[in-house]
Motif scaffolding. Structure first.
Motif, short mmCIF file in Angstrom:
data_model
loop_
_atom_site.label_atom_id
_atom_site.label_comp_id
_atom_site.label_asym_id
_atom_site.label_seq_id
_atom_site.Cartn_x
_atom_site.Cartn_y
_atom_site.Cartn_z
N GLU A 1 -74.59 -16.60 -1.65
CA GLU A 1 -73.92 -17.70 -0.39
C GLU A 1 -73.57 -18.90 -0.99
O GLU A 1 -72.67 -19.41 -0.55
N ILE A 2 -74.27 -19.36 -1.92
CA ILE A 2 -73.98 -20.71 -2.54
C ILE A 2 -72.77 -20.54 -3.39
O ILE A 2 -71.76 -21.42 -3.22
N TYR A 3 -72.44 -19.53 -3.99
CA TYR A 3 -71.33 -19.34 -4.96
C TYR A 3 -70.03 -19.10 -3.99
O TYR A 3 -68.95 -19.32 -4.06
N GLN A 4 -70.31 -18.58 -2.69
CA GLN A 4 -69.35 -18.28 -1.80
C GLN A 4 -68.71 -19.76 -1.12
O GLN A 4 -67.63 -19.97 -0.71
N LEU A 5 -69.78 -20.63 -0.95
CA LEU A 5 -69.34 -21.90 -0.46
C LEU A 5 -68.57 -22.51 -1.46
O LEU A 5 -67.52 -23.46 -1.03
N ILE A 6 -68.67 -22.58 -2.73
CA ILE A 6 -68.06 -22.92 -4.04
C ILE A 6 -66.71 -22.44 -3.81
O ILE A 6 -65.75 -23.01 -3.91
N ALA A 7 -66.44 -20.92 -3.47
CA ALA A 7 -65.10 -20.53 -3.58
C ALA A 7 -64.25 -20.71 -2.37
O ALA A 7 -63.17 -21.29 -2.42
N ASP A 8 -64.99 -21.18 -1.28
CA ASP A 8 -64.49 -21.59 -0.02
C ASP A 8 -63.93 -23.05 -0.15
O ASP A 8 -62.87 -23.19 0.35
N ARG A 9 -64.73 -23.72 -0.76
CA ARG A 9 -64.28 -25.14 -0.92
C ARG A 9 -63.13 -25.42 -1.91
O ARG A 9 -62.08 -25.90 -1.62
N ARG A 10 -63.07 -24.46 -3.04
CA ARG A 10 -62.00 -24.55 -4.01
C ARG A 10 -60.85 -24.05 -3.20
O ARG A 10 -59.64 -24.74 -3.27
N LYS A 11 -60.92 -23.03 -2.20
CA LYS A 11 -59.54 -22.54 -1.53
C LYS A 11 -59.29 -23.35 -0.55
O LYS A 11 -57.92 -23.80 -0.43
N LYS A 12 -60.01 -24.40 0.10
CA LYS A 12 -59.58 -25.34 0.88
C LYS A 12 -58.82 -26.30 0.30
O LYS A 12 -58.03 -26.85 0.89
N VAL A 13 -59.41 -26.69 -0.92
CA VAL A 13 -58.84 -27.87 -1.87
C VAL A 13 -57.26 -27.31 -2.05
O VAL A 13 -56.38 -28.10 -1.76
N ARG A 14 -57.28 -26.12 -2.48
CA ARG A 14 -55.63 -25.68 -2.70
C ARG A 14 -54.79 -25.44 -1.51
O ARG A 14 -53.74 -26.02 -1.69
N VAL A 15 -55.50 -25.02 -0.50
CA VAL A 15 -54.65 -25.11 0.78
C VAL A 15 -54.20 -26.66 1.15
O VAL A 15 -52.97 -26.79 1.53
N ASP A 16 -55.09 -27.49 1.18
CA ASP A 16 -54.67 -28.73 1.39
C ASP A 16 -53.83 -29.30 0.31
O ASP A 16 -52.94 -30.33 1.08
N LYS A 17 -53.81 -29.04 -0.71
CA LYS A 17 -52.92 -29.47 -1.57
C LYS A 17 -51.26 -29.22 -1.31
O LYS A 17 -50.48 -29.75 -1.49
N LYS A 18 -51.34 -27.74 -1.01
CA LYS A 18 -50.22 -27.28 -0.53
C LYS A 18 -49.56 -28.18 0.68
O LYS A 18 -48.33 -27.99 0.66
N LYS A 19 -50.36 -28.05 1.66
CA LYS A 19 -49.91 -28.76 2.76
C LYS A 19 -49.68 -30.11 2.45
O LYS A 19 -48.44 -30.40 2.93
N SER A 20 -50.36 -30.87 1.84
CA SER A 20 -49.84 -32.29 1.62
C SER A 20 -48.42 -32.32 0.81
O SER A 20 -47.67 -33.10 1.07
N LYS A 21 -48.22 -31.33 -0.31
CA LYS A 21 -46.99 -31.26 -1.32
C LYS A 21 -45.79 -30.81 0.03
O LYS A 21 -44.84 -31.59 -0.01
#
Length: 129
Positions: free
Chosen positions: A104-124
């Protein structure tokens, strides 16, 4: 807002509740820097059993609703206050639950990394228009 208030908000935002074997556990999503450290430690570990993966994640378990009987054979229904030492005792004889908690903790890490990537794409895409 004070720094203490900001820290409390950050911790609340990173706190999640999961249910495992009918029990509720509070887990804390590691910060991005902590996640880098954890994933690096796992990658560098020579442990092939998965024990290190669990060991590196368990510090992010921060609460539970367990009783003595949930932790030790012959225990009663007295609630056990959460502590790192009590968690170690529980995890030592409940490896399956500890493994699911770490997942569950590693899934939170993966979800956060995915959110950061998506947010960067949106920002660009919005700044490039």
């Amino acid at each position: 807002m004070s720094l203490d208030e900001l820290r409390a908000k950050d911790r609340a935002a990173r706190t999640h509740t999961v249910e495992i074997d009918g029990h509720k556990f509070s887990i804390l999503r590691p910060t991005e820097l902590e996640a880098i450290r954890i994933t690096t430690q796992v990658a560098e570990s020579e442990d092939k059993t998965g024990v290190d993966m669990i060991r590196f994640a368990l510090p992010y378990v921060i609460g539970w609703d367990l009783t003595e009987a949930d932790i030790v054979e012959g225990g009663d229904d007295t609630p056990v206050e959460f502590s790192a030492d009590a968690l170690d005792l529980y995890a030592a004889d409940h490896a399956s639950a500890a493994d699911r908690l770490s997942s569950e903790i590693y899934q939170l890490i993966a979800d956060r990394r995915k959110k950061v990537r998506v947010d960067k794409k949106k920002s660009k895409s919005t700044s490039g228009s």
